[in-house]
Design a protein around this motif. Sequence first.
Motif, PDB file in Angstrom:
ATOM      1  N   VAL A 120      18.203  32.692 -33.927  1.00 12.98           N
ATOM      2  CA  VAL A 120      18.107  31.883 -34.812  1.00 12.98           C
ATOM      3  C   VAL A 120      18.987  32.206 -36.216  1.00 12.98           C
ATOM      4  O   VAL A 120      18.718  33.147 -36.732  1.00 12.98           O
ATOM      5  N   LYS A 121      19.987  31.603 -36.563  1.00  9.84           N
ATOM      6  CA  LYS A 121      20.903  31.613 -37.799  1.00  9.84           C
ATOM      7  C   LYS A 121      20.493  30.662 -38.712  1.00  9.84           C
ATOM      8  O   LYS A 121      20.811  29.363 -38.512  1.00  9.84           O
ATOM      9  N   THR A 122      19.940  30.670 -40.089  1.00 11.84           N
ATOM     10  CA  THR A 122      19.782  29.824 -40.855  1.00 11.84           C
ATOM     11  C   THR A 122      20.707  29.971 -42.057  1.00 11.84           C
ATOM     12  O   THR A 122      20.364  31.062 -42.838  1.00 11.84           O
ATOM     13  N   ARG A 123      21.425  29.082 -42.435  1.00 15.10           N
ATOM     14  CA  ARG A 123      22.311  29.003 -43.612  1.00 15.10           C
ATOM     15  C   ARG A 123      22.030  28.014 -44.577  1.00 15.10           C
ATOM     16  O   ARG A 123      21.837  26.735 -44.168  1.00 15.10           O
ATOM     17  N   ARG A 124      22.136  28.021 -45.751  1.00 17.65           N
ATOM     18  CA  ARG A 124      22.068  27.091 -46.868  1.00 17.65           C
ATOM     19  C   ARG A 124      23.457  26.225 -46.890  1.00 17.65           C
ATOM     20  O   ARG A 124      23.066  24.855 -47.099  1.00 17.65           O
ATOM     21  N   SER A 125      24.426  26.690 -46.302  1.00 14.46           N
ATOM     22  CA  SER A 125      25.816  26.037 -46.465  1.00 14.46           C
ATOM     23  C   SER A 125      26.727  26.631 -45.376  1.00 14.46           C
ATOM     24  O   SER A 125      26.461  28.004 -45.106  1.00 14.46           O
ATOM     25  N   ASP A 126      27.891  26.213 -45.206  1.00 15.02           N
ATOM     26  CA  ASP A 126      29.068  26.795 -44.437  1.00 15.02           C
ATOM     27  C   ASP A 126      29.551  27.699 -45.266  1.00 15.02           C
ATOM     28  O   ASP A 126      30.810  28.150 -44.760  1.00 15.02           O
ATOM     29  N   ARG A 127      29.597  27.825 -46.385  1.00 11.92           N
ATOM     30  CA  ARG A 127      30.348  28.404 -47.475  1.00 11.92           C
ATOM     31  C   ARG A 127      30.726  30.024 -47.080  1.00 11.92           C
ATOM     32  O   ARG A 127      31.798  30.229 -47.087  1.00 11.92           O
ATOM     33  N   PHE A 128      30.045  30.684 -46.516  1.00 13.53           N
ATOM     34  CA  PHE A 128      30.040  31.993 -45.699  1.00 13.53           C
ATOM     35  C   PHE A 128      30.401  31.919 -44.390  1.00 13.53           C
ATOM     36  O   PHE A 128      30.339  32.842 -43.902  1.00 13.53           O
ATOM     37  N   GLY A 129      30.747  30.804 -43.763  1.00 13.35           N
ATOM     38  CA  GLY A 129      31.089  30.559 -42.268  1.00 13.35           C
ATOM     39  C   GLY A 129      29.774  29.882 -41.647  1.00 13.35           C
ATOM     40  O   GLY A 129      28.850  29.776 -41.988  1.00 13.35           O
ATOM     41  N   HIS A 130      30.046  29.350 -40.430  1.00  9.07           N
ATOM     42  CA  HIS A 130      29.129  28.705 -39.449  1.00  9.07           C
ATOM     43  C   HIS A 130      27.968  29.761 -39.262  1.00  9.07           C
ATOM     44  O   HIS A 130      28.381  30.838 -38.859  1.00  9.07           O
ATOM     45  N   PRO A 131      26.927  29.085 -38.999  1.00 13.96           N
ATOM     46  CA  PRO A 131      25.818  30.158 -38.504  1.00 13.96           C
ATOM     47  C   PRO A 131      26.085  30.894 -37.205  1.00 13.96           C
ATOM     48  O   PRO A 131      26.077  32.148 -36.978  1.00 13.96           O
ATOM     49  N   PHE A 132      26.863  30.247 -36.290  1.00 14.99           N
ATOM     50  CA  PHE A 132      27.262  30.896 -34.746  1.00 14.99           C
ATOM     51  C   PHE A 132      28.200  32.133 -35.055  1.00 14.99           C
ATOM     52  O   PHE A 132      28.404  32.814 -34.231  1.00 14.99           O
ATOM     53  N   GLU A 133      29.067  31.978 -36.221  1.00 14.06           N
ATOM     54  CA  GLU A 133      29.805  33.056 -36.424  1.00 14.06           C
ATOM     55  C   GLU A 133      29.267  34.378 -36.529  1.00 14.06           C
ATOM     56  O   GLU A 133      29.871  35.542 -36.169  1.00 14.06           O
ATOM     57  N   ALA A 134      28.176  34.430 -36.936  1.00 18.86           N
ATOM     58  CA  ALA A 134      27.319  35.700 -36.844  1.00 18.86           C
ATOM     59  C   ALA A 134      26.918  36.146 -35.475  1.00 18.86           C
ATOM     60  O   ALA A 134      26.467  37.452 -35.590  1.00 18.86           O
ATOM     61  N   VAL A 135      26.891  35.400 -34.437  1.00 18.23           N
ATOM     62  CA  VAL A 135      26.621  35.810 -33.298  1.00 18.23           C
ATOM     63  C   VAL A 135      27.732  36.145 -32.292  1.00 18.23           C
ATOM     64  O   VAL A 135      28.211  35.476 -31.542  1.00 18.23           O
ATOM     65  N   ASP A 136      28.536  37.278 -32.937  1.00 16.88           N
ATOM     66  CA  ASP A 136      29.639  37.729 -32.289  1.00 16.88           C
ATOM     67  C   ASP A 136      29.391  38.532 -31.051  1.00 16.88           C
ATOM     68  O   ASP A 136      28.392  38.699 -30.567  1.00 16.88           O
ATOM     69  N   GLU A 182      17.473  22.850 -46.910  1.00 14.00           N
ATOM     70  CA  GLU A 182      16.033  22.979 -46.585  1.00 14.00           C
ATOM     71  C   GLU A 182      15.942  23.037 -44.964  1.00 14.00           C
ATOM     72  O   GLU A 182      16.580  22.057 -44.415  1.00 14.00           O
ATOM     73  N   PRO A 183      15.289  24.095 -44.480  1.00 16.01           N
ATOM     74  CA  PRO A 183      15.432  24.127 -42.788  1.00 16.01           C
ATOM     75  C   PRO A 183      14.659  22.737 -42.296  1.00 16.01           C
ATOM     76  O   PRO A 183      15.219  22.352 -41.278  1.00 16.01           O
ATOM     77  N   ALA A 184      13.638  22.254 -42.790  1.00 20.31           N
ATOM     78  CA  ALA A 184      13.142  21.235 -42.390  1.00 20.31           C
ATOM     79  C   ALA A 184      14.045  19.837 -42.101  1.00 20.31           C
ATOM     80  O   ALA A 184      13.885  19.082 -41.095  1.00 20.31           O
ATOM     81  N   ASP A 185      14.985  19.682 -42.943  1.00 23.43           N
ATOM     82  CA  ASP A 185      15.804  18.719 -42.496  1.00 23.43           C
ATOM     83  C   ASP A 185      17.550  19.220 -42.593  1.00 23.43           C
ATOM     84  O   ASP A 185      18.449  18.358 -42.385  1.00 23.43           O
ATOM     85  N   ALA A 186      17.549  20.522 -42.055  1.00 20.45           N
ATOM     86  CA  ALA A 186      18.813  21.031 -41.936  1.00 20.45           C
ATOM     87  C   ALA A 186      19.536  20.675 -40.914  1.00 20.45           C
ATOM     88  O   ALA A 186      18.974  20.121 -39.692  1.00 20.45           O
ATOM     89  N   ARG A 187      21.146  20.376 -40.774  1.00 21.51           N
ATOM     90  CA  ARG A 187      21.629  20.088 -39.472  1.00 21.51           C
ATOM     91  C   ARG A 187      21.288  21.397 -38.343  1.00 21.51           C
ATOM     92  O   ARG A 187      21.360  22.514 -38.637  1.00 21.51           O
ATOM     93  N   LEU A 188      21.032  20.970 -37.158  1.00 18.60           N
ATOM     94  CA  LEU A 188      20.501  21.808 -36.356  1.00 18.60           C
ATOM     95  C   LEU A 188      21.518  21.803 -35.174  1.00 18.60           C
ATOM     96  O   LEU A 188      21.941  20.572 -34.650  1.00 18.60           O
ATOM     97  N   GLU A 189      22.140  22.781 -34.462  1.00 14.07           N
ATOM     98  CA  GLU A 189      22.826  22.837 -33.478  1.00 14.07           C
ATOM     99  C   GLU A 189      22.233  23.870 -32.435  1.00 14.07           C
ATOM    100  O   GLU A 189      21.796  25.112 -32.972  1.00 14.07           O
ATOM    101  N   HIS A 190      22.594  23.885 -31.341  1.00 12.92           N
ATOM    102  CA  HIS A 190      21.730  24.586 -30.238  1.00 12.92           C
ATOM    103  C   HIS A 190      22.665  24.955 -28.952  1.00 12.92           C
ATOM    104  O   HIS A 190      23.329  23.957 -28.489  1.00 12.92           O
ATOM    105  N   LEU A 191      23.134  26.345 -28.954  1.00 11.43           N
ATOM    106  CA  LEU A 191      24.086  26.561 -27.851  1.00 11.43           C
ATOM    107  C   LEU A 191      22.870  27.142 -26.859  1.00 11.43           C
ATOM    108  O   LEU A 191      22.357  28.159 -27.043  1.00 11.43           O
TER     109      LEU A 191
END
Length: 120
Positions: free
Chosen positions: A53-69, A107-116
């Motif tokens: 699970v990767k939780t980010r406040r924004s895409d400013r430093f990249g998409h959360p899935f980019e950390a799952v290299d 806020e994680p409660a209403d953040a955009r959630l994507e599931h691979l």
Amino acid sequence: MAAKDEFGRAGEERAAQHLEALGYEILERNWRCAQGEIDLIAARGDLLCVIEVKTRRSDRFGHPFEAVDERKRRRLWRLAFAWAEAHPDIARGRPLRLEAIGLTGAEPADARLEHLDDLR
């Protein structure tokens, strides 16, 4: 607990709720061994799913899935096999699958959630 850690834990809780709504059974959260940590381990039918699970406040430093290299995926596989070895009664004969959930928002409660649901 640091604010960053609380934010991440809230993201993991939201991810677990999402998975349960899809019919997954959460078996374990934040399982640790000498090699590292698995955020969520769940069963879905015969599958055992190791979920990062990767939780980010924004895409400013990249998409959360980019950390799952590729490096992270190799580490997750090692952890998945370590978990299966530590839980032979649950894991025996069941295929393992890696998954990732990315949350992006203030806020994680209403953040955009994507599931691979099948990391390769």
